[in-house]
Scaffold this motif. Sequence first.
Motif, PDB file in Angstrom:
ATOM      1  N   ASP A  22       6.070  -4.351   2.978  1.00  0.00           N
ATOM      2  CA  ASP A  22       6.950  -3.789   4.058  1.00  0.00           C
ATOM      3  C   ASP A  22       6.344  -2.672   4.654  1.00  0.00           C
ATOM      4  O   ASP A  22       6.099  -2.507   5.893  1.00  0.00           O
ATOM      5  N   VAL A  23       5.358  -1.571   4.089  1.00  0.00           N
ATOM      6  CA  VAL A  23       5.113  -0.419   4.626  1.00  0.00           C
ATOM      7  C   VAL A  23       3.623  -0.619   4.707  1.00  0.00           C
ATOM      8  O   VAL A  23       2.918   0.519   4.958  1.00  0.00           O
ATOM      9  N   GLY A  24       2.964  -2.114   4.485  1.00  0.00           N
ATOM     10  CA  GLY A  24       1.418  -1.918   5.052  1.00  0.00           C
ATOM     11  C   GLY A  24       0.568  -1.824   3.877  1.00  0.00           C
ATOM     12  O   GLY A  24      -0.598  -1.735   4.095  1.00  0.00           O
ATOM     13  N   VAL A  25       0.918  -1.864   2.660  1.00  0.00           N
ATOM     14  CA  VAL A  25      -0.095  -1.831   1.563  1.00  0.00           C
ATOM     15  C   VAL A  25      -0.736  -3.002   1.473  1.00  0.00           C
ATOM     16  O   VAL A  25      -0.206  -4.070   1.569  1.00  0.00           O
ATOM     17  N   GLU A  26      -2.199  -2.908   1.456  1.00  0.00           N
ATOM     18  CA  GLU A  26      -3.033  -4.050   1.484  1.00  0.00           C
ATOM     19  C   GLU A  26      -3.849  -4.042   0.205  1.00  0.00           C
ATOM     20  O   GLU A  26      -4.721  -4.965   0.075  1.00  0.00           O
ATOM     21  N   SER A  43      -7.637   6.270   6.077  1.00  0.00           N
ATOM     22  CA  SER A  43      -6.855   4.948   6.585  1.00  0.00           C
ATOM     23  C   SER A  43      -5.583   5.451   7.204  1.00  0.00           C
ATOM     24  O   SER A  43      -4.955   4.750   8.136  1.00  0.00           O
ATOM     25  N   GLY A  44      -4.871   6.345   6.702  1.00  0.00           N
ATOM     26  CA  GLY A  44      -3.535   6.777   7.126  1.00  0.00           C
ATOM     27  C   GLY A  44      -2.423   5.890   6.209  1.00  0.00           C
ATOM     28  O   GLY A  44      -1.195   6.126   6.517  1.00  0.00           O
ATOM     29  N   LYS A  45      -2.782   5.143   5.437  1.00  0.00           N
ATOM     30  CA  LYS A  45      -2.070   4.174   4.629  1.00  0.00           C
ATOM     31  C   LYS A  45      -1.780   4.764   3.398  1.00  0.00           C
ATOM     32  O   LYS A  45      -2.438   5.666   2.830  1.00  0.00           O
ATOM     33  N   LEU A  46      -0.781   4.052   2.557  1.00  0.00           N
ATOM     34  CA  LEU A  46      -0.332   4.566   1.166  1.00  0.00           C
ATOM     35  C   LEU A  46      -1.322   3.859   0.342  1.00  0.00           C
ATOM     36  O   LEU A  46      -1.708   2.889   0.268  1.00  0.00           O
ATOM     37  N   GLY A  47      -2.015   4.867  -0.551  1.00  0.00           N
ATOM     38  CA  GLY A  47      -2.622   4.242  -1.625  1.00  0.00           C
ATOM     39  C   GLY A  47      -1.875   3.930  -2.853  1.00  0.00           C
ATOM     40  O   GLY A  47      -0.820   4.860  -3.152  1.00  0.00           O
ATOM     41  N   PHE A  48      -2.227   2.503  -3.498  1.00  0.00           N
ATOM     42  CA  PHE A  48      -1.287   2.277  -4.582  1.00  0.00           C
ATOM     43  C   PHE A  48      -2.218   2.169  -5.828  1.00  0.00           C
ATOM     44  O   PHE A  48      -3.017   1.365  -5.639  1.00  0.00           O
ATOM     45  N   CYS A  49      -1.692   2.543  -7.036  1.00  0.00           N
ATOM     46  CA  CYS A  49      -2.238   2.292  -8.266  1.00  0.00           C
ATOM     47  C   CYS A  49      -1.092   2.177  -9.429  1.00  0.00           C
ATOM     48  O   CYS A  49       0.196   2.485  -9.194  1.00  0.00           O
ATOM     49  N   PHE A  50      -1.690   1.433 -10.357  1.00  0.00           N
ATOM     50  CA  PHE A  50      -0.470   1.287 -11.326  1.00  0.00           C
ATOM     51  C   PHE A  50      -1.192   1.130 -12.748  1.00  0.00           C
ATOM     52  O   PHE A  50      -2.732   1.127 -12.991  1.00  0.00           O
ATOM     53  N   ARG A  60      11.808   0.774   4.388  1.00  0.00           N
ATOM     54  CA  ARG A  60      11.491   1.469   5.872  1.00  0.00           C
ATOM     55  C   ARG A  60      10.518   2.590   5.553  1.00  0.00           C
ATOM     56  O   ARG A  60      10.968   3.647   4.897  1.00  0.00           O
ATOM     57  N   LEU A  61       9.299   2.839   6.233  1.00  0.00           N
ATOM     58  CA  LEU A  61       8.725   4.149   6.291  1.00  0.00           C
ATOM     59  C   LEU A  61       8.896   4.771   7.642  1.00  0.00           C
ATOM     60  O   LEU A  61       8.566   4.330   8.666  1.00  0.00           O
ATOM     61  N   ASP A  62       9.868   5.923   7.312  1.00  0.00           N
ATOM     62  CA  ASP A  62      10.377   6.443   8.864  1.00  0.00           C
ATOM     63  C   ASP A  62      10.227   7.999   8.638  1.00  0.00           C
ATOM     64  O   ASP A  62      11.163   8.483   8.304  1.00  0.00           O
TER      65      ASP A  62
END
Length: 575
Positions: free
Chosen positions: A13-17, A62-69, A183-185
Amino acid sequence: MKVYEAIVAGLEDVGVEAAFGGAGENAAGLMLALKHSRRIRPIITRHEQAASFMACGYAMFSGKLGFCFATAGPGAFNLFSGLAMAMSDSYPVLAVSGYAPRKWQGWGSLNETSGLGGTPDSRAMFAATTKKSFLLESAEDTFDVLEEAVNRAFEGRPGPVHIHVPLDLTERGVEVRNRRPVRLDVAPVPPDPARVEEIASVLADALARRRRIVVLAGFGAVRSGAGPQIKRLVERFQIPLLTTLDGKGIVSETHPLALGVFSDSGHASAWKAFREADVVLCVGNSLNQHATFGYRQDLFDGKLLIHVNICENEFRKAYPPDHALLSDARPAVAALADALERKVGDVPAADVTGKDYESRHITHLTGRIHPGELAQAIGRLLPAGAVLLADAGAHLAWLGYYVEVEEGQNFRKAGSFGPMAGHVNGAIGVKVAHPDRTVVVGCGDGCYALSGFELMTAVEHDIPVIWIIFDDQEFKLIKLYQLAAYRESGLVEFRNPDFAAYARACGADGHRVETIEEFESAFRSALGSGRPTVIDARITRWAVPHYSPSPHGVIAGLVEAVEERLRGRDDVRRE
């Protein structure tokens, strides 16, 4: 919908790719949810630390959320270096890690980190390395917690957040039944118009009185995308532009008003302009150690400091500003330029000293490649739109000094936290976020040896990063520090494998070069190959990076250092 499926849906939903992580039992459900995602590209790394650095790289420009796990316990603990880097360098990153079953807390179960019964306390450790860490208490809270976390990551000064997912919430029969969009707001941080007018009046008065103004731009300006606004400001009002190492390229470094890097390993032209300035307009920087010559107390003596930053805490550090403007850099600079336009007429052309570091002659007497020449060659051949990363080490000083970053290119060092190998691995995340841009890493052999095995990850996923190793078989900066502080060195030399042969064994391209001509040929080949490539450049040990502990110049800095040492001896004698 299972908990991890819900998390993946919310990330979509928040655009993580892209998702970077390590395998493990407590992350098994997340791995399967990512496998079935049609929007997120999962990349399993050889080590979770690399995953955290890759998430930083993904978020960097990128201005995007980086995601790691990671899985629970040791896998989760391996994420800390990357999260600390995200905290110091302002990257929006979300880490998700497993957590041992809560019904067994305090019993010492496998991977338990509850802090009870003599177990490690991961909640305390993640709280210390993120803006906020969450423990998911109920499956029904999944979307609420995820939404709060990702918004916190972007809020104000960006940074890392973390979510613990207990293993008992992933058991059969536990489901999330309240699916909703995440929602990213994030509210923008615009400048206060009254404060803009106040600062514009100060700047207009300085221009009218022919007082000398400089702009000092940092990574916050780059992250905000304030390049066009800063270019308009400096051109219209003929204000010389200085940058920190992380602000390199905010405006092309070949621009007539761009006077170079202001730091302890920076340019004499920038030092001179700063020394002569009456007003310093800082935009998007934290005035950290290297940019302030070790927090010199007299750095801003006789100067008016105006500081623009998105984080109010930056105004309460070593240098309280005379005028502060709390704002994201881009709207702040745009507003200041508009307000000045209404107050200032024609401005005479600035009298500045030009520079051309990429083509300056470097004299050296050894047969090995001079690291300055290597940096010059990288800069000359770097394609338009490329990203150049420097890891932690002496090579950073060479790259920061000799590479002139053009508009559309980006440069980044491993920031205040300064982990070795942060960009050796982070480059993979940058390339995943920007597949159409060339990504080049300049790294020391010590940095590469720490985690260059992630080359196998790049090969497996066809991620064509170029690693250029400054290979002198020693920890150069540590050696120089030892010699300066203790007058001897030790435990700083080591033997390297054939990095090029290793690269080929991993399925990448590998080149070992011993002359600048061989390097340029190898670099051109790497730029055209579209394959992960390692270039092992054998550099001389007999070159010392440009450095001064004083903005008054290298000689003045050496004199100050000697005087300080003599004062120290006198103090010891008196004691």
